[in-house]
Design a protein around this motif. Structure first.
Motif, PDB file in Angstrom:
ATOM      1  N   LYS A   1      39.029  59.466  13.978  1.00 49.14           N
ATOM      2  CA  LYS A   1      40.211  60.280  13.663  1.00 49.14           C
ATOM      3  C   LYS A   1      39.994  61.742  14.033  1.00 49.14           C
ATOM      4  N   ALA A   2      38.798  62.272  13.711  1.00 47.76           N
ATOM      5  CA  ALA A   2      38.511  63.679  14.011  1.00 47.76           C
ATOM      6  C   ALA A   2      38.043  63.875  15.449  1.00 47.76           C
ATOM      7  N   ASN A   3      37.698  62.784  16.148  1.00 47.57           N
ATOM      8  CA  ASN A   3      37.285  62.841  17.549  1.00 47.57           C
ATOM      9  C   ASN A   3      36.031  63.711  17.735  1.00 47.57           C
ATOM     10  N   ILE A   4      35.068  63.556  16.826  1.00 50.76           N
ATOM     11  CA  ILE A   4      33.849  64.369  16.899  1.00 50.76           C
ATOM     12  C   ILE A   4      32.620  63.478  16.732  1.00 50.76           C
ATOM     13  N   LEU A   5      31.489  63.996  17.183  1.00 53.39           N
ATOM     14  CA  LEU A   5      30.202  63.329  16.986  1.00 53.39           C
ATOM     15  C   LEU A   5      29.712  63.613  15.573  1.00 53.39           C
ATOM     16  N   VAL A   6      29.518  62.572  14.780  1.00 54.50           N
ATOM     17  CA  VAL A   6      29.074  62.743  13.400  1.00 54.50           C
ATOM     18  C   VAL A   6      27.566  62.949  13.340  1.00 54.50           C
ATOM     19  N   LYS A   7      26.813  62.080  14.029  1.00 57.35           N
ATOM     20  CA  LYS A   7      25.360  62.188  14.001  1.00 57.35           C
ATOM     21  C   LYS A   7      24.788  61.483  15.221  1.00 57.35           C
ATOM     22  N   LYS A   8      23.599  61.920  15.616  1.00 54.33           N
ATOM     23  CA  LYS A   8      22.896  61.328  16.747  1.00 54.33           C
ATOM     24  C   LYS A   8      21.449  61.081  16.342  1.00 54.33           C
ATOM     25  N   TRP A   9      20.987  59.829  16.503  1.00 48.90           N
ATOM     26  CA  TRP A   9      19.619  59.467  16.142  1.00 48.90           C
ATOM     27  C   TRP A   9      18.793  59.266  17.403  1.00 48.90           C
ATOM     28  N   GLN A  10      17.563  59.777  17.379  1.00 42.18           N
ATOM     29  CA  GLN A  10      16.608  59.480  18.453  1.00 42.18           C
ATOM     30  C   GLN A  10      15.762  58.302  17.989  1.00 42.18           C
ATOM     31  N   ILE A  11      15.893  57.166  18.668  1.00 43.60           N
ATOM     32  CA  ILE A  11      15.287  55.937  18.167  1.00 43.60           C
ATOM     33  C   ILE A  11      13.773  55.949  18.288  1.00 43.60           C
ATOM     34  N   SER A  12      13.199  56.770  19.170  1.00 43.64           N
ATOM     35  CA  SER A  12      11.747  56.806  19.299  1.00 43.64           C
ATOM     36  C   SER A  12      11.318  58.115  19.929  1.00 43.64           C
ATOM     37  N   LYS A  13      10.171  58.611  19.480  1.00 42.27           N
ATOM     38  CA  LYS A  13       9.537  59.791  20.068  1.00 42.27           C
ATOM     39  C   LYS A  13       8.227  59.431  20.760  1.00 42.27           C
ATOM     40  N   ASN A  14       8.075  58.157  21.074  1.00 41.32           N
ATOM     41  CA  ASN A  14       6.837  57.654  21.657  1.00 41.32           C
ATOM     42  C   ASN A  14       6.751  58.059  23.122  1.00 41.32           C
ATOM     43  N   LEU A  15       5.765  58.895  23.468  1.00 46.90           N
ATOM     44  CA  LEU A  15       5.600  59.347  24.842  1.00 46.90           C
ATOM     45  C   LEU A  15       4.982  58.278  25.727  1.00 46.90           C
ATOM     46  N   SER A  16       4.573  57.151  25.156  1.00 44.22           N
ATOM     47  CA  SER A  16       4.100  56.043  25.986  1.00 44.22           C
ATOM     48  C   SER A  16       5.251  55.346  26.690  1.00 44.22           C
TER      49      SER A  16
ATOM     50  N   PRO B   1       7.539  55.654   7.966  1.00 48.95           N
ATOM     51  CA  PRO B   1       8.579  56.410   8.675  1.00 48.95           C
ATOM     52  C   PRO B   1       8.043  57.390   9.714  1.00 48.95           C
ATOM     53  N   TYR B   2       6.773  57.768   9.642  1.00 44.58           N
ATOM     54  CA  TYR B   2       6.249  58.764  10.578  1.00 44.58           C
ATOM     55  C   TYR B   2       5.907  58.106  11.917  1.00 44.58           C
ATOM     56  N   GLU B   3       5.792  58.957  12.961  1.00 47.09           N
ATOM     57  CA  GLU B   3       5.475  58.476  14.298  1.00 47.09           C
ATOM     58  C   GLU B   3       4.318  59.277  14.883  1.00 47.09           C
ATOM     59  N   ASN B   4       3.417  58.597  15.573  1.00 43.10           N
ATOM     60  CA  ASN B   4       2.407  59.260  16.367  1.00 43.10           C
ATOM     61  C   ASN B   4       3.011  59.708  17.695  1.00 43.10           C
ATOM     62  N   ARG B   5       2.258  60.524  18.408  1.00 42.49           N
ATOM     63  CA  ARG B   5       2.761  61.040  19.684  1.00 42.49           C
ATOM     64  C   ARG B   5       2.856  59.940  20.731  1.00 42.49           C
ATOM     65  N   LYS B   6       1.869  59.041  20.758  1.00 41.79           N
ATOM     66  CA  LYS B   6       1.856  57.905  21.673  1.00 41.79           C
ATOM     67  C   LYS B   6       1.467  56.658  20.894  1.00 41.79           C
ATOM     68  N   ASN B   7       1.259  55.554  21.594  1.00 46.48           N
ATOM     69  CA  ASN B   7       0.871  54.309  20.942  1.00 46.48           C
ATOM     70  C   ASN B   7      -0.436  54.485  20.172  1.00 46.48           C
ATOM     71  N   ILE B   8      -0.481  53.941  18.956  1.00 49.32           N
ATOM     72  CA  ILE B   8      -1.675  54.056  18.118  1.00 49.32           C
ATOM     73  C   ILE B   8      -2.784  53.184  18.689  1.00 49.32           C
ATOM     74  N   ASP B   9      -3.968  53.772  18.809  1.00 47.99           N
ATOM     75  CA  ASP B   9      -5.118  53.064  19.371  1.00 47.99           C
ATOM     76  C   ASP B   9      -6.169  52.730  18.319  1.00 47.99           C
TER      77      ASP B   9
ATOM     78  N   GLY C   1       3.209  49.925  18.212  1.00 46.83           N
ATOM     79  CA  GLY C   1       3.560  51.065  19.046  1.00 46.83           C
ATOM     80  C   GLY C   1       2.987  52.332  18.461  1.00 46.83           C
ATOM     81  N   ASN C   2       3.854  53.341  18.279  1.00 44.00           N
ATOM     82  CA  ASN C   2       3.398  54.593  17.664  1.00 44.00           C
ATOM     83  C   ASN C   2       3.690  54.633  16.170  1.00 44.00           C
ATOM     84  N   ARG C   3       4.019  53.491  15.593  1.00 45.07           N
ATOM     85  CA  ARG C   3       4.242  53.385  14.153  1.00 45.07           C
ATOM     86  C   ARG C   3       3.213  52.447  13.542  1.00 45.07           C
ATOM     87  N   LEU C   4       3.235  52.353  12.220  1.00 45.80           N
ATOM     88  CA  LEU C   4       2.285  51.517  11.496  1.00 45.80           C
ATOM     89  C   LEU C   4       3.049  50.667  10.490  1.00 45.80           C
TER      90      LEU C   4
END
Length: 849
Positions: free
Chosen positions: A603-618, A51-59, A34-37
């Protein structure tokens, strides 16, 4: 509860598209996923995704000759310059055109890039901070169509280019007096590759129609000379004008299959060619002898490459997502990996967190090693989509449910399907649950709204639980009590007394359809996810709702290419399809048809963290804002196929039966989403089955503090001085820091046997793997048998818990130690046997005398 989980690895996807590249030492291969290696270490049997990502799928990717700089280019020509060793992005760059090929020169000073009909030569950047790290050196023209391939000469003075205009050209890196770029023409189809021979006196070109031309640098109209003046004529011939001429024309006859990719190894004069029908062949040049012709699959081979020594061949097939490394001399596979052909639907962790089982739309069940990143077994008994997978508590049995109407049990010791559970009438199973003891397995049906209960030992159907009025969406056994919980689209969660006389114990009513449920590790709380985006928490003992978390705003995000409304107003994906509690039960993690995975503190009823699983525009659904200029009367620009790679007739023909649809031919972009999320039982990592593959996020514990890095000037003299002072531990660590084998050996042997256990106990964990590797290699050459065994025993006793927790990382070391100890045992047994026979002979002779 720690929340600093970072991307660790990507499993389930081994090759998407683009080219494969071997490292200069030939021990690892780089594959675009995909956009990773991903880097597959073929010697240590480990896969690591950057860990880094390209903007779209690597060609296209290229690695510098000294393996320090890496350039990855995506489909739009946007490139990342990466420090390969540290896996850090140094610079972003845009080539402003689709890049068909990118090659570093053998001396590492330049790299050449295709740019439409032109070739751009850039200077290789350095490691220091620069305002313009990538500087253009020269631009080469001459082709009449897009350039497809670039190959350098061994001395870096020349390079070859091939083009869709059915020709190849020879260029010089710098201006050379008397040199004129020459065109090699004569092919009748696109030339996909051209290579210099080892002596640079021959050029080989391969075209798409299966033709291989051999070009020689010959004289233009050589004059005939008398035999008396042979020496003089030879000198005149050498000084005459020369040109490249085609001296041989060979053809690959592979049942009308097109040549898709080719690679040439100059040192061994070996050509490897991949065809569109899944066949590859190896030819020896210039004699054109066919060494091997083998078939990998029915789909075309997209990429082929050869390592530096010429022993290993790597093949990539994008249609199947397959990566193969083949040793052609022994005719054996070094690596054979393949991800799920379609989407990955479900996952489950083993009890020790070392393995993950996944199921996909292709009907396959795969088991992955989380440390190495490799799939070590694939079960293909299911004939339809796998909807749920579960590990038994002992970790040696895997259960899977499928839409084909079966629930299967697989043995991970013998790797076989030993139980198949079916229903009296054909149904489609969508959920699965296994009793903590592993004696009972349950599955929920999509069409009959019933829950089926089987005995694992006998394989017989024990009971059918009826009561829900809509499809079953979730099943889970209580970790402590002996009852089952089920979630359904009828807006309820029910608990069932599977082992007692009663049927339904309690019903928890919701305001919307329930999509998923999860038990807290202590079994006292149930969490249910509903279609309106809420997480409801229930006290199991008192049947009371204790908490509600609204996650619609957190999970929503991303717009599809055809969306007319904004991401905030879109109703799609605003709910959680999968839930899981953390190991301590304080938080819950959820994912759905969105690019986000959220974790909440209950218990605190709050969002601890949110991860974006991919930034691949493809993928569809990764953008928050759409550009109006990309919308046309025919629809979104991104969905219009303007790729001219389907120019061949056989690629454009549709051979499918009327009314059928081939799911492998995607006319739309895949949508980014998370099908399942699970926390590791160890609490150190969690995994998500997504469109990209199996994403693993873990706590960063790879950095170990080493005080010797900070305060000691390490030289051979200081090591010997420390050794003279009998500070054995410090001398050994300093030798490892210097990384000179002779000093490591000297410090290792200087430790008295009586002090080995003390030194082994105080050895930092950072040097444990290196010391054990050294012992394994030195054991074969050294006669100190007992000394090595004392070291091995002391290290295993002192660091046993650490080695057990990181057993996956030390598999290679353990194999080396086992091999060394086994060899010593064989040699010693042989000597003992010989001595026994000798003593028996001497005793028998003494009795005779």
């Amino acid at each position: 509860m720690k929340s600093d989980f970072k991307f660790s690895n990507l499993c389930g996807t081994v090759y998407k598209q683009g080219n494969l590249v071997f490292t200069p030492d030939g021990n690892s291969i780089l594959s675009p996923v995909g956009n990773r290696l991903t880097v597959f270490d073929l010697v240590n049997n480990k896969a690591v995704t950057f860990p880094y990502e390209n903007r779209k799928n690597i060609d296209r990717i290229a690695l510098s000759p000294n393996a320090t700089l890496l350039i990855s280019v995506d489909e739009d020509g946007r490139a990342l310059l990466v420090n390969y060793n540290r896996q850090i992005v140094l610079h972003h760059f845009n080539f402003k055109s689709k890049v068909y090929d990118l090659q570093f020169s053998p001396d590492g000073k330049y790299f050449a890039v295709t740019h439409g009909k032109q070739v751009q030569l850039w200077k290789t950047p350095g490691f220091h901070r620069e305002f313009t790290p990538i500087v253009l050196h020269r631009v080469y023209t001459g082709h009449y169509d897009e350039v497809t391939c670039i190959t350098w000469s061994p001395d870096s003075k020349y390079f070859l280019t091939t083009s869709k205009d059915m020709s190849a050209r020879v260029y010089s890196t710098n201006p050379i007096e008397g040199f004129v770029p020459f065109t090699l023409s004569g092919h009748r189809d696109t030339v996909i590759g051209a290579w210099f021979s080892k002596e640079q006196d021959t050029i080989y070109t391969v075209s798409k129609d299966g033709a291989l031309f051999e070009w020689r640098h010959q004289l233009i109209n050589p004059k005939a000379q008398d035999s008396d003046s042979e020496d003089e004529s030879a000198m005149e011939v050498d000084d005459g004008p020369r040109r490249w001429s085609a001296v041989q024309r060979h053809f690959f006859y592979q049942d009308h299959a097109k040549v898709v990719c080719a690679a040439y190894h100059a040192a061994s004069a070996m050509m490897v060619v991949g065809f569109s029908n899944g066949v590859f062949g190896i030819w020896e040049l210039p004699s054109f002898n066919n060494i091997h012709t083998l078939s990998i699959s029915q789909k075309k081979i997209d990429s082929v490459t050869i390592n530096k020594s010429g022993e290993w061949l790597a093949f990539g097939a994008s249609k199947l997502g397959q990566l193969l490394v083949w040793e052609w001399q022994s005719e054996s596979y070094v690596l054979k990996q393949q991800g799920h052909f379609y989407d990955m639907n479900c996952l489950s962790y083993s009890s020790d967190g070392q393995s993950v089982v996944t199921g996909g739309d292709d009907g396959k069940v795969k088991v992955w090693n989380t440390v190495s990143g490799f799939c070590f077994v694939t079960f293909s008994e299911h004939t339809s989509r796998v909807t749920a997978t579960e590990f038994a508590k002992n970790g040696q049995v895997v259960f899977s449910a499928s839409l084909d109407g079966t629930v299967r049990a697989f043995d991970l010791v013998r790797y076989r399907n030993f139980r198949t559970f079916t229903s009296p009438t054909p149904v489609q199973f969508s959920t699965l649950a296994v009793d903590p003891s592993g004696e009972v397995v349950c599955a929920g049906a999509q069409n009959t709204f019933e829950i089926y209960v089987w005995s694992v030992q006998t394989g017989k159907l024990l009971d059918i639980l009826a009561g829900h009025t809509a499809p079953i969406s979730g099943l889970a056994f209580s970790p402590t009590a002996q009852f089952l919980a089920s979630a359904s689209w009828d807006r309820s969660i029910r608990t069932w007394d599977v082992f007692g006389r009663g049927k339904s114990v309690e019903s928890f009513t919701h305001l919307s359809e329930v999509l998923a449920l999860a038990f807290r590790p202590d079994g006292k709380e149930i969490c249910g996810s509903t279609l309106d985006g809420q997480l409801s928490f229930w006290d199991v003992d008192n049947a009371l709702q204790t908490n509600v978390i609204d996650g619609r705003r957190d999970i929503s995000g991303g717009r599809k290419a055809e969306d007319k409304i904004t991401a905030e107003n879109s109703t799609s994906g605003k709910h959680f399809n999968s839930l899981c509690y953390t190991a301590d039960g304080s938080c819950v993690i959820g994912g759905g048809n969105s690019k986000y995975v959220c974790i909440y503190d209950i218990k605190a009823n709050i969002l601890v963290k949110k991860w974006q699983i991919s930034k691949n525009l493809s993928f569809d659904g990764t953008l928050e804002f759409l550009n109006s200029k990309n919308m046309t009367e025919a629809g979104a620009m991104d969905l219009i196929d303007d790729d001219d790679d389907m120019s061949d007739l056989e690629d454009r023909q549709d051979n499918a039966l009327p009314g059928t649809k081939d799911l492998s031919k995607r006319n739309v972009r895949p949508e980014i989403r998370t099908k399942a999320v699970r926390f590791s039982p160890t609490g150190r990592s969690w995994a998500a089955a997504s469109t990209e593959g199996l994403l693993i996020y873990s706590l960063d514990d790879t950095l170990l503090f080493d005080p010797f890095d900070l305060e000691i000037d390490i030289t051979p003299e200081t090591i010997l001085e420390t050794l003279d002072e009998k500070d054995y531990l410090k001398a050994l660590v300093m030798a490892f820091r210097l990384n000179e084998r002779q000093y490591i050996q000297r410090c290792y042997e200087a430790v008295p046997p009586s002090d080995v256990r003390l030194v082994a106990r105080q050895l930092p964990s950072k040097y444990l793997e290196r010391l054990m590797k050294f012992i394994a290699s030195y054991m074969e050459d050294s006669p100190h048998l007992e000394f090595h065994l004392i070291w091995c025993t002391s290290l295993l006793i002192s660091h046993g818990k650490y080695l057990k927790d990181h057993s996956g990382e030390f598999l290679t070391v353990f194999r080396g130690l086992q091999k060394g100890v086994g060899k010593l045992h064989e040699d010693l047994a042989k000597v003992c046997n010989d001595n026994t026979y000798t003593l028996e002979y001497l005793l028998s002779q003494a009795q005779k005398n």
